[in-house]
Every structure is written in structure tokens, then in C-alpha cells.
Design a protein around this motif. Structure first.
Motif, PDB file in Angstrom:
ATOM      1  N   ASP A  42       0.830  -1.211   0.000  1.00  0.00           N
ATOM      2  CA  ASP A  42       0.000   0.000   0.000  1.00  0.00           C
ATOM      3  C   ASP A  42       0.858   1.253   0.000  1.00  0.00           C
ATOM      4  OD1 ASP A  42      -2.211  -1.634   0.074  1.00  0.00           O
ATOM      5  OD2 ASP A  42      -2.600  -1.354   2.220  1.00  0.00           O
ATOM      6  N   TRP A  43       1.941   1.217   0.743  1.00  0.00           N
ATOM      7  CA  TRP A  43       2.868   2.357   0.823  1.00  0.00           C
ATOM      8  C   TRP A  43       3.509   2.615  -0.537  1.00  0.00           C
ATOM      9  CZ3 TRP A  43       8.495   2.080   2.633  1.00  0.00           C
ATOM     10  CH2 TRP A  43       8.986   3.340   2.996  1.00  0.00           C
ATOM     11  N   LYS A  62       1.007   4.050  -3.030  1.00  0.00           N
ATOM     12  CA  LYS A  62       0.701   5.462  -2.796  1.00  0.00           C
ATOM     13  C   LYS A  62       1.642   6.369  -3.589  1.00  0.00           C
ATOM     14  CE  LYS A  62       0.681   8.972   0.846  1.00  0.00           C
ATOM     15  NZ  LYS A  62       0.911   9.267   2.271  1.00  0.00           N
ATOM     16  N   TYR A  63       2.877   5.950  -3.754  1.00  0.00           N
ATOM     17  CA  TYR A  63       3.873   6.752  -4.463  1.00  0.00           C
ATOM     18  C   TYR A  63       4.107   6.265  -5.892  1.00  0.00           C
ATOM     19  CZ  TYR A  63       4.793   8.628   0.160  1.00  0.00           C
ATOM     20  OH  TYR A  63       4.659   9.230   1.389  1.00  0.00           O
ATOM     21  N   LYS A  64       3.277   5.313  -6.302  1.00  0.00           N
ATOM     22  CA  LYS A  64       3.410   4.753  -7.661  1.00  0.00           C
ATOM     23  C   LYS A  64       4.841   4.301  -7.939  1.00  0.00           C
ATOM     24  CE  LYS A  64      -0.412   7.419  -9.662  1.00  0.00           C
ATOM     25  NZ  LYS A  64      -0.925   7.949  -8.379  1.00  0.00           N
ATOM     26  N   THR A  78       4.334   6.079   7.074  1.00  0.00           N
ATOM     27  CA  THR A  78       4.173   7.441   6.557  1.00  0.00           C
ATOM     28  C   THR A  78       4.481   8.516   7.596  1.00  0.00           C
ATOM     29  OG1 THR A  78       1.803   7.265   7.035  1.00  0.00           O
ATOM     30  CG2 THR A  78       2.499   6.812   4.777  1.00  0.00           C
ATOM     31  N   ASP A  91       8.620  14.331   3.620  1.00  0.00           N
ATOM     32  CA  ASP A  91       8.224  13.080   2.980  1.00  0.00           C
ATOM     33  C   ASP A  91       9.419  12.501   2.200  1.00  0.00           C
ATOM     34  OD1 ASP A  91       7.147  11.073   1.309  1.00  0.00           O
ATOM     35  OD2 ASP A  91       5.182  12.006   1.360  1.00  0.00           O
TER      36      ASP A  91
END
Length: 334
Positions: free
Chosen positions: A62-63, A66-68, A317, A324
Motif C-alpha cells: 500500500d505504501w 501510494k507513491y506509484k 508514513t 516526505d
């Protein structure tokens, strides 16, 4: 090595951390022998948190999504990582970010925390020799493509000098605070004691100052802060306790003492080991707004904020200094 392979390897690392493997048990013991601040209880806490909150397959997927993060970068870059050593494996998240993003990590470990970090990477080498292409260690980080460096306010000036002309994240001194309203239960204050005292208070996510209303009753807090009575048996901690207590006595300053922690009123959010600062407030909204603007504050514990007891349980996150890291690494490839 594609993204899925990297995630599978990290999950295996999480399983290894959770094991009672003799080699792993011996490594944790060596880490304590090398650095007496890394007591077994806190090594266990740090490694278990990494396994639970970082090294789970769905969390990692999932992480990355999120950042593709692409399955494989066409032109991976060399990212230098200068790690701190204040608490066990404090630099692991930076390494995780670089590895998952598909870049090459060149790591300078802290001499205070080299045993655990190098051992875990060595295990990854054993499981997949290709990891040696993605993670390496060096004493000097020269001529790399970008840098992530963590240190003190003083060392950050050197980082700026050496790394400033490259894309970089440079972190300075930070600490954490708690905002109390006086209605906290004994259970809640016990959780706050973990936020204050885990890792002897040495982490940037440790609460080193509490903000309380004018009529606050300190007795329940003092009782809760007795949660780690064996601290005084550790000579490093006791030395700090005795030294700072003596300074307060000689300076004629008011303090409260439960034989484990010293409470004293101070406007600075940075308190020394064995000491917890407190400040009074009259308007919760105003003080909260001020704290959110303070760049020296890593996180704020309190009702509706970082949960009590959760300061030292960061998620994937929860980025240091609020920068980030994954977005920074993603931007490098554009």
C-alpha cells in the motif's frame, strides 16, 4: 530486483526479527555490549515495532502504491544515508525508503548503532546476493547523487557544507511534547510514561516537555513516571539523574522528583536525560497552534493528536521532520 522481490525480502526480514534465532539473539546482546544505552528491553521494542509497523506485506504494498513506485527503476540513483545512533535502528526507515523506491543506498552507520543495522543487511545479503548491489556501507559518502543525513544542529552545518550542492534531506535536533488537560486517567498517564521514558528519552519522538493547565495535579503524573524504576540501576542514567538534580539544588530551582524522573518548569522543549520539563498554558488552541509552527517539535502527544503511548510507534508514513522521504526520492527520478 523488482519491487515485489524487494517487498518479499523485507517481509522475510520481519519474520527473522520476530524469531528466536540464536544468531539474532547473539546480535542483540552484542548491540547492548557495544552501547549500554541499548538495553535489551529497548532493543526488543525497537525491532518489534519495525517488524510490526514496517515489514508487513500489505503495508509495504500500500505504501509503495501510494507513491506509484515502479517495479524497477530504469536509472536508479546512488543515495547516501548518514544515520544517527541515539536509539536502536533509528536510521532503518531511511534505508527502507531508499530500498523500496528502487535506488541504491550507500550507508554511513553511526558507531553507536552499527551492530544491529549491519547484521540485518547481512542477512538480506545471505538470502539474496543481489542486495549487495542495492545496499552498501561506507565511511565516506563522496560523489553520490543525493543525500539523507540526520544529526545534531551542529553536525547539520557540516552536512550543508558537504551535501548542500546535491539534492538532500538534512535533519537537525528535534524532540516531542505532550499536551495535557488534567482529565487523563491513570492508564493514559501510564502510556505517556512510555512516550517519555522509552529509550531513556533519547529519541526525537520521546516526549521531553509537557504542557499542563494552571491547576494541574502533578501527583498522578509523578506516580505514572515510576513505570521504569530500574532506570536508576543503569549507571549512565543515574549519572545524568544525579548531575541534573545537583544543578537544580545548587541553583535553588523548584523541582519535583520521584526517584526516577525530575520534573522542573522550563520553557525549552529539550530536556536532558532523566528530566522532564513542564510549562503551563491557559488557552489550549493557542498553545497547540504555536507548537504546530515550532520546527523543533517532531510530534505532539495528546487527545486528538498523536495517541498517548504511540509516540514511539511510528507508521511507514510518519516521516522524520515532517519531510516526505518517499516523495523526495520519487522527485529525483523525474
Amino acid at each position: 530486483m523488482i519491487l515485489q522481490e524487494r517487498i518479499e525480502l523485507l517481509c522475510r526480514l520481519g519474520q527473522y526479527i520476530n524469531s528466536n534465532n540464536d544468531e539474532w539473539l547473539d546480535t542483540k546482546e552484542r548491540a547492548f555490549n557495544q552501547n549500554q544505552w541499548f538495553v535489551p528491553e529497548f532493543i526488543e521494542s525497537a525491532t518489534q515495532n519495525i517488524a510490526q509497523y514496517f515489514l508487513q506485506e500489505q503495508l509495504l504494498k500500500d505504501w509503495a502504491a501510494k507513491y506509484k513506485v515502479s517495479e524497477a527503476l530504469i536509472h536508479p540513483l546512488q543515495i547516501g544515508i548518514v544515520m544517527a545512533g541515539n536509539i536502536p535502528l533509528v536510521g532503518f526507515h531511511d534505508l527502507l525508503c531508499v530500498f523500496v523506491s528502487g535506488h541504491y543506498a550507500v550507508v554511513k552507520v553511526s558507531s553507536k548503532d552499527e551492530v544491529l543495522m549491519k547484521h540485518l543487511v547481512k542477512k538480506m545479503y545471505e538470502w539474496d546476493v543481489r542486495v549487495q548491489n542495492w545496499i552498501s556501507f561506507a565511511d565516506r559518502l563522496n560523489g553520490l547523487d543525493a543525500y539523507i543525513a540526520t544529526g545534531s544542529n551542529n553536525s547539520s552545518r557540516y552536512f550543508e557544507y558537504y551535501f548542500g550542492k546535491y539534492p538532500h534531506i538534512i535533519r537537525r535536533n528535534r524532540t516531542s511534547v505532550a499536551l495535557l488537560d488534567g482529565s487523563e486517567s491513570a492508564e493514559t498517564l501510564s502510556l505517556l510514561a512510555d512516550d517519555v521514558l522509552q529509550y531513556f528519552g533519547l529519541g526525537c519522538r520521546n516526549v521531553t516537555q509537557v504542557y499542563v493547565p494552571k491547576d494541574f495535579d502533578f501527583v498522578p503524573l509523578l506516580n505514572a513516571l515510576k513505570k521504569y524504576p530500574d532506570f536508576i540501576d543503569y549507571h549512565k542514567y543515574k549519572h545524568n539523574f544525579d548531575y541534573h538534580l545537583a544543578l537544580l539544588i545548587m541553583g535553588g530551582k523548584y523541582y519535583m522528583n520521584n526517584d526516577t524522573v525530575i520534573l522542573t518548569e522550563n520553557t525549552s522543549p529539550f530536556s536532558p536525560v532523566s528530566q522532564l520539563h513542564y510549562s503551563f498554558y491557559t488557552n489550549r488552541i493557542e498553545i497547540l497552534n504555536d507548537l504546530k509552527k515550532d520546527e523543533s517539535i517532531q510530534c505532539i502527544v495528546g487527545s486528538g493528536l498523536v495517541p498517548f503511548g504511540g509516540a514511539q510507534q511510528p507508521q511507514l508514513t510518519d516521516y522524520a521532520d515532517g519531510v516526505d522521504t518517499m516523495a523526495f526520492l520519487k522527485e529525483l527520478t523525474k
